[in-house]
Design an enzyme around this catalytic site. Structure first.
Site, PDB file in Angstrom:
ATOM      1  N   GLN A 128       7.252   6.269   1.263  1.00  0.00           N
ATOM      2  CA  GLN A 128       7.603   5.482   0.079  1.00  0.00           C
ATOM      3  C   GLN A 128       7.553   6.280  -1.204  1.00  0.00           C
ATOM      4  O   GLN A 128       8.141   5.878  -2.211  1.00  0.00           O
ATOM      5  CB  GLN A 128       6.662   4.276  -0.041  1.00  0.00           C
ATOM      6  CG  GLN A 128       5.231   4.642  -0.439  1.00  0.00           C
ATOM      7  CD  GLN A 128       4.312   3.456  -0.504  1.00  0.00           C
ATOM      8  OE1 GLN A 128       3.926   2.918   0.532  1.00  0.00           O
ATOM      9  NE2 GLN A 128       3.957   3.033  -1.718  1.00  0.00           N
ATOM     10  N   CYS A 134       5.279  -0.377  -1.000  1.00  0.00           N
ATOM     11  CA  CYS A 134       4.788  -0.545   0.367  1.00  0.00           C
ATOM     12  C   CYS A 134       5.222  -1.879   0.951  1.00  0.00           C
ATOM     13  O   CYS A 134       5.522  -1.997   2.143  1.00  0.00           O
ATOM     14  CB  CYS A 134       3.269  -0.414   0.405  1.00  0.00           C
ATOM     15  SG  CYS A 134       2.391  -1.539  -0.701  1.00  0.00           S
ATOM     16  N   HIS A 272      -2.668  -2.753  -0.428  1.00  0.00           N
ATOM     17  CA  HIS A 272      -1.606  -2.023   0.265  1.00  0.00           C
ATOM     18  C   HIS A 272      -1.057  -2.861   1.411  1.00  0.00           C
ATOM     19  O   HIS A 272      -1.803  -3.546   2.111  1.00  0.00           O
ATOM     20  CB  HIS A 272      -2.178  -0.707   0.804  1.00  0.00           C
ATOM     21  CG  HIS A 272      -1.151   0.259   1.292  1.00  0.00           C
ATOM     22  ND1 HIS A 272      -0.067   0.652   0.542  1.00  0.00           N
ATOM     23  CD2 HIS A 272      -1.039   0.929   2.471  1.00  0.00           C
ATOM     24  CE1 HIS A 272       0.667   1.525   1.225  1.00  0.00           C
ATOM     25  NE2 HIS A 272       0.091   1.700   2.402  1.00  0.00           N
TER      26      HIS A 272
END
Length: 325
Positions: A128, A134, A272
């Site tokens: 990424q 993400c 995340h």
């Protein structure tokens, strides 16, 4: 031996130990630069990056010396980054699931273990970059895998950039997977990567409704899995789908290399999104197989084993998947 002689002897041993430590860091530093080349413009930046590396190296050595540790740490691209720079690689926003989620998994048979890492429908691990996207990679991985499973194991590479540019404002500042799936169900689907390649930065949306989609999403765009219901999660995986998940990562996660990650020092700001793509057990420690979006040089070829059934850093709190047509 007199006190003076003893003091001199102690100082010599101390200096010798320090010299070994410096040599060890220098050797590791040179090896690191060969494996992870970085652009350094000035001498001051060189010493700045090396000082960060030295601290990381010490933390890794200290952790790996612990005989009770269930996982090992190692160097990667994050070893020379500041905390602010690392933070650019996160981007999950706290999910808001509906009330009264249910998934009847009580009568279903689940496999002893599942691991889709080498499955024909598992696309290569993505990178990424320093964009908080993400969530887009996690959402896309679910769509790609399910589309492939429904299409005679023919793999498809879909555009994360479409989600970053079009599904919300400033897609590099974070997002939700379910929001991405809702967007895809509304506009007609997700186009292929070669048509709309990833740039790791936000740009004007280039998606056109006339574009032929690589995958389409059902109007029932998200399937929430009951929170902390590991049997339900294992059922979804057994049935041939993968899961989007949310974690508040400990700092040690950045240097993960192998074994079952079990650090409980979760950091809320390190939110995340990743994918659960399997489960199993290692040395009697149950784990989830988790796919990351930090490239194949991070972790175990881009993957991490995370301790299962303890909701480590909320990994079992917000599991969800989607429905591909």
């Amino acid at each position: 031996m007199g006190k003076l002689s003893l003091l001199v002897s102690m100082l010599m041993v101390s200096c010798w130990a320090m010299e070994i430590h410096v040599d060890d860091v220098d050797t590791a530093w040179q090896k690191y630069l060969a494996e992870f080349p970085i652009e350094i413009q000035t001498k001051s930046e060189f010493w700045f990056r090396k000082s960060i590396f030295s601290e990381t190296h010490n933390n890794i050595a200290k952790h790996n010396a612990n005989k009770d540790a269930t996982f090992q740490m190692g160097h990667n691209q994050f070893s020379v980054m500041t905390e602010e720079e690392k933070h650019e690689f996160f981007g999950a926003l706290l999910p808001v699931p509906p009330v009264n989620i249910s998934l009847d998994a009580s009568s279903r048979v689940i496999a002893t273990s599942v691991d889709y890492r080498t499955h024909a429908c598992m696309s290569p691990v993505r990178y990424q970059g320093n964009c908080g996207s993400c969530w887009a990679f996690s959402a896309t991985a679910v769509v790609e895998f399910q589309k492939c499973m429904k299409n005679n194991l023919i793999r498809v590479d879909l555009s994360e950039q479409q989600l970053v540019d079009c599904s919300r404002a400033n897609g590099c500042s974070g997002g939700w997977e379910d929001e991405a799936w809702q967007y895809l169900s509304t506009v007609g689907g997700q186009i292929i990567e070669s048509t709309y390649p990833y740039t790791a930065k936000v740009a004007t949306c280039k998606f056109q409704s006339t574009s032929s989609p690589g995958a389409q999403i059902s109007t029932t765009f998200v399937q929430w899995i009951p929170t902390r219901d590991t049997i339900a999660m294992m059922t979804v995986l057994t049935e041939g789908r993968i899961i989007s998940t949310y974690m508040q990562l400990p700092n040690s996660f950045m240097s993960y290399q192998s074994g079952v990650f079990s650090d409980t020092t979760c950091v809320p700001n390190n939110a995340h999104a990743m994918n659960i793509v399997g489960y199993g057990s290692l040395n009697s420690v149950p784990y989830w197989v988790v796919r990351n979006s930090w490239g194949p040089t991070w972790g175990a070829s881009g993957y991490v084993l995370v301790k299962r059934s303890v909701d480590l850093c909320m990994i079992e709190t917000y599991p969800r998947t989607t429905n591909v047509l």
